[in-house]
Design a protein around this motif. Structure first.
Motif, PDB file in Angstrom:
ATOM      1  N   UNK A 143       0.870  -1.188   0.000  1.00 32.92           N
ATOM      2  CA  UNK A 143       0.000   0.000   0.000  1.00 32.92           C
ATOM      3  C   UNK A 143       0.895   1.223   0.000  1.00 32.92           C
ATOM      4  N   UNK A 144       0.305   2.380  -0.279  1.00 36.83           N
ATOM      5  CA  UNK A 144       1.100   3.602  -0.250  1.00 36.83           C
ATOM      6  C   UNK A 144       0.274   4.756   0.304  1.00 36.83           C
ATOM      7  N   UNK A 145       1.000   5.736   0.796  1.00 41.88           N
ATOM      8  CA  UNK A 145       0.388   6.947   1.331  1.00 41.88           C
ATOM      9  C   UNK A 145       1.344   8.072   0.971  1.00 41.88           C
ATOM     10  N   UNK A 146       0.830   9.202   0.559  1.00 42.26           N
ATOM     11  CA  UNK A 146       1.739  10.267   0.180  1.00 42.26           C
ATOM     12  C   UNK A 146       1.080  11.616   0.096  1.00 42.26           C
ATOM     13  N   UNK A 147       1.931  12.606  -0.176  1.00 39.58           N
ATOM     14  CA  UNK A 147       1.481  13.976  -0.408  1.00 39.58           C
ATOM     15  C   UNK A 147       2.332  14.528  -1.544  1.00 39.58           C
ATOM     16  N   UNK A 148       2.408  15.838  -1.699  1.00 40.03           N
ATOM     17  CA  UNK A 148       3.122  16.431  -2.831  1.00 40.03           C
ATOM     18  C   UNK A 148       4.640  16.288  -2.730  1.00 40.03           C
ATOM     19  N   UNK A 149       5.180  15.977  -1.546  1.00 36.17           N
ATOM     20  CA  UNK A 149       6.632  15.891  -1.418  1.00 36.17           C
ATOM     21  C   UNK A 149       7.141  14.511  -0.978  1.00 36.17           C
ATOM     22  N   UNK A 150       6.265  13.616  -0.533  1.00 36.57           N
ATOM     23  CA  UNK A 150       6.712  12.283  -0.097  1.00 36.57           C
ATOM     24  C   UNK A 150       5.707  11.225  -0.505  1.00 36.57           C
ATOM     25  N   UNK A 151       6.217  10.021  -0.615  1.00 35.82           N
ATOM     26  CA  UNK A 151       5.358   8.855  -0.781  1.00 35.82           C
ATOM     27  C   UNK A 151       5.993   7.730   0.042  1.00 35.82           C
ATOM     28  N   UNK A 152       5.145   7.056   0.815  1.00 38.78           N
ATOM     29  CA  UNK A 152       5.633   5.948   1.627  1.00 38.78           C
ATOM     30  C   UNK A 152       4.906   4.680   1.202  1.00 38.78           C
ATOM     31  N   UNK A 153       5.722   3.630   0.930  1.00 36.67           N
ATOM     32  CA  UNK A 153       5.183   2.312   0.603  1.00 36.67           C
ATOM     33  C   UNK A 153       5.320   1.455   1.851  1.00 36.67           C
ATOM     34  N   UNK A 154       4.284   0.685   2.170  1.00 31.87           N
ATOM     35  CA  UNK A 154       4.339  -0.166   3.356  1.00 31.87           C
ATOM     36  C   UNK A 154       3.567  -1.450   3.091  1.00 31.87           C
ATOM     37  N   UNK A 155       3.896  -2.471   3.861  1.00 31.03           N
ATOM     38  CA  UNK A 155       3.285  -3.774   3.700  1.00 31.03           C
ATOM     39  C   UNK A 155       3.324  -4.515   5.030  1.00 31.03           C
ATOM     40  N   UNK A 156       2.457  -5.494   5.157  1.00 33.90           N
ATOM     41  CA  UNK A 156       2.446  -6.354   6.345  1.00 33.90           C
ATOM     42  C   UNK A 156       3.580  -7.364   6.221  1.00 33.90           C
ATOM     43  N   UNK A 157       4.126  -7.800   7.351  1.00 35.18           N
ATOM     44  CA  UNK A 157       5.188  -8.810   7.275  1.00 35.18           C
ATOM     45  C   UNK A 157       4.713 -10.069   6.546  1.00 35.18           C
ATOM     46  N   UNK A 158       5.589 -10.609   5.720  1.00 38.30           N
ATOM     47  CA  UNK A 158       5.296 -11.835   4.986  1.00 38.30           C
ATOM     48  C   UNK A 158       5.798 -13.010   5.828  1.00 38.30           C
ATOM     49  N   UNK A 159       4.936 -13.969   6.171  1.00 33.99           N
ATOM     50  CA  UNK A 159       5.375 -15.121   6.976  1.00 33.99           C
ATOM     51  C   UNK A 159       6.541 -15.853   6.315  1.00 33.99           C
ATOM     52  N   UNK A 160       7.597 -16.054   7.087  1.00 31.86           N
ATOM     53  CA  UNK A 160       8.778 -16.765   6.593  1.00 31.86           C
ATOM     54  C   UNK A 160       9.845 -15.873   5.997  1.00 31.86           C
ATOM     55  N   UNK A 161       9.508 -14.605   5.688  1.00 31.32           N
ATOM     56  CA  UNK A 161      10.503 -13.694   5.110  1.00 31.32           C
ATOM     57  C   UNK A 161      11.439 -13.199   6.207  1.00 31.32           C
ATOM     58  N   UNK A 162      12.736 -13.169   5.893  1.00 41.83           N
ATOM     59  CA  UNK A 162      13.719 -12.674   6.853  1.00 41.83           C
ATOM     60  C   UNK A 162      14.277 -11.319   6.450  1.00 41.83           C
ATOM     61  N   UNK A 163      14.009 -10.908   5.220  1.00 39.44           N
ATOM     62  CA  UNK A 163      14.531  -9.644   4.717  1.00 39.44           C
ATOM     63  C   UNK A 163      13.717  -9.252   3.481  1.00 39.44           C
TER      64      UNK A 163
END
Length: 186
Positions: A143-163
């Motif tokens: 998902x993402x959230x942003x305004x005119x100067x920034x955008x942030x991408x974020x996600x829920x942890x994926x089971x089993x992912x270490x990085x």
């Protein structure tokens, strides 16, 4: 009196030992003496190297991928290759020849692959390697959230992912604000 000469031969008994002989053609000479008469005869004995069953594998794969298996030993492609892929499915389907073979398994687990090679009447020791088949990771829901100067991408942890690895295709680099988010400014 018999006398034997040549690589790998016992001069008294005439017993031939291929391990003491040369690889390739070995000229064995027998001399027979009786009184003042001497008789000679020779034979060529070919010694072939013992085949090796060395092979490479892709040793860790996801259950939706394949392991590439390829013979790297000292035998020719005319040798007899006896592969064991366990419950794996080989492509080509016969699983004969030196490879490469593409092998898949439907379930996660550790699977044993083995190979024995025969050539020129000689048999290799059996070589064995394991392939680890893992369940594929779920795709992250970004998902993402942003305004005119920034955008942030974020996600829920994926089971089993270490990085997580972020591939930025265009623009300046972002800053990881947590293990599951990255912020781009500018």
């Amino acid at each position: 009196v018999f006398t034997f000469t040549g690589p790998g031969v016992n001069p008294i008994s005439g017993t031939f030992n291929p391990e003491a002989a040369d690889i390739g053609a070995n000229n064995i000479l027998v001399t027979y003496e009786e009184g003042t008469c001497q008789y000679n005869s020779s034979i060529i004995i070919n010694v072939f190297p013992q085949p090796t069953a060395d092979f490479t594998v892709t040793d860790t794969i996801c259950s939706d991928a394949s392991s590439t298996i390829n013979y790297i030993g000292n035998s020719s492609s005319d040798a007899i290759f006896t592969w064991y892929f366990g419950s794996g499915t080989a492509d080509p389907g016969t699983g004969t020849g030196p490879g490469p073979h593409s092998v898949t398994w439907t379930d996660e687990g550790v699977y044993s692959i083995s190979l024995m090679v025969q050539e020129n009447g000689c048999t290799s020791d059996t070589a064995q390697q394991n392939v680890i088949v893992e369940t594929p990771l779920q795709q992250p829901q970004i998902s993402c959230d942003g305004n005119t100067s920034t955008v942030e991408f974020f996600w829920s942890p994926v089971p089993g992912a270490t990085d997580y690895t972020i591939n930025e295709l265009v623009g300046t680099g972002g800053t990881m604000t947590s293990d599951t988010s990255i912020l781009f400014t500018g």
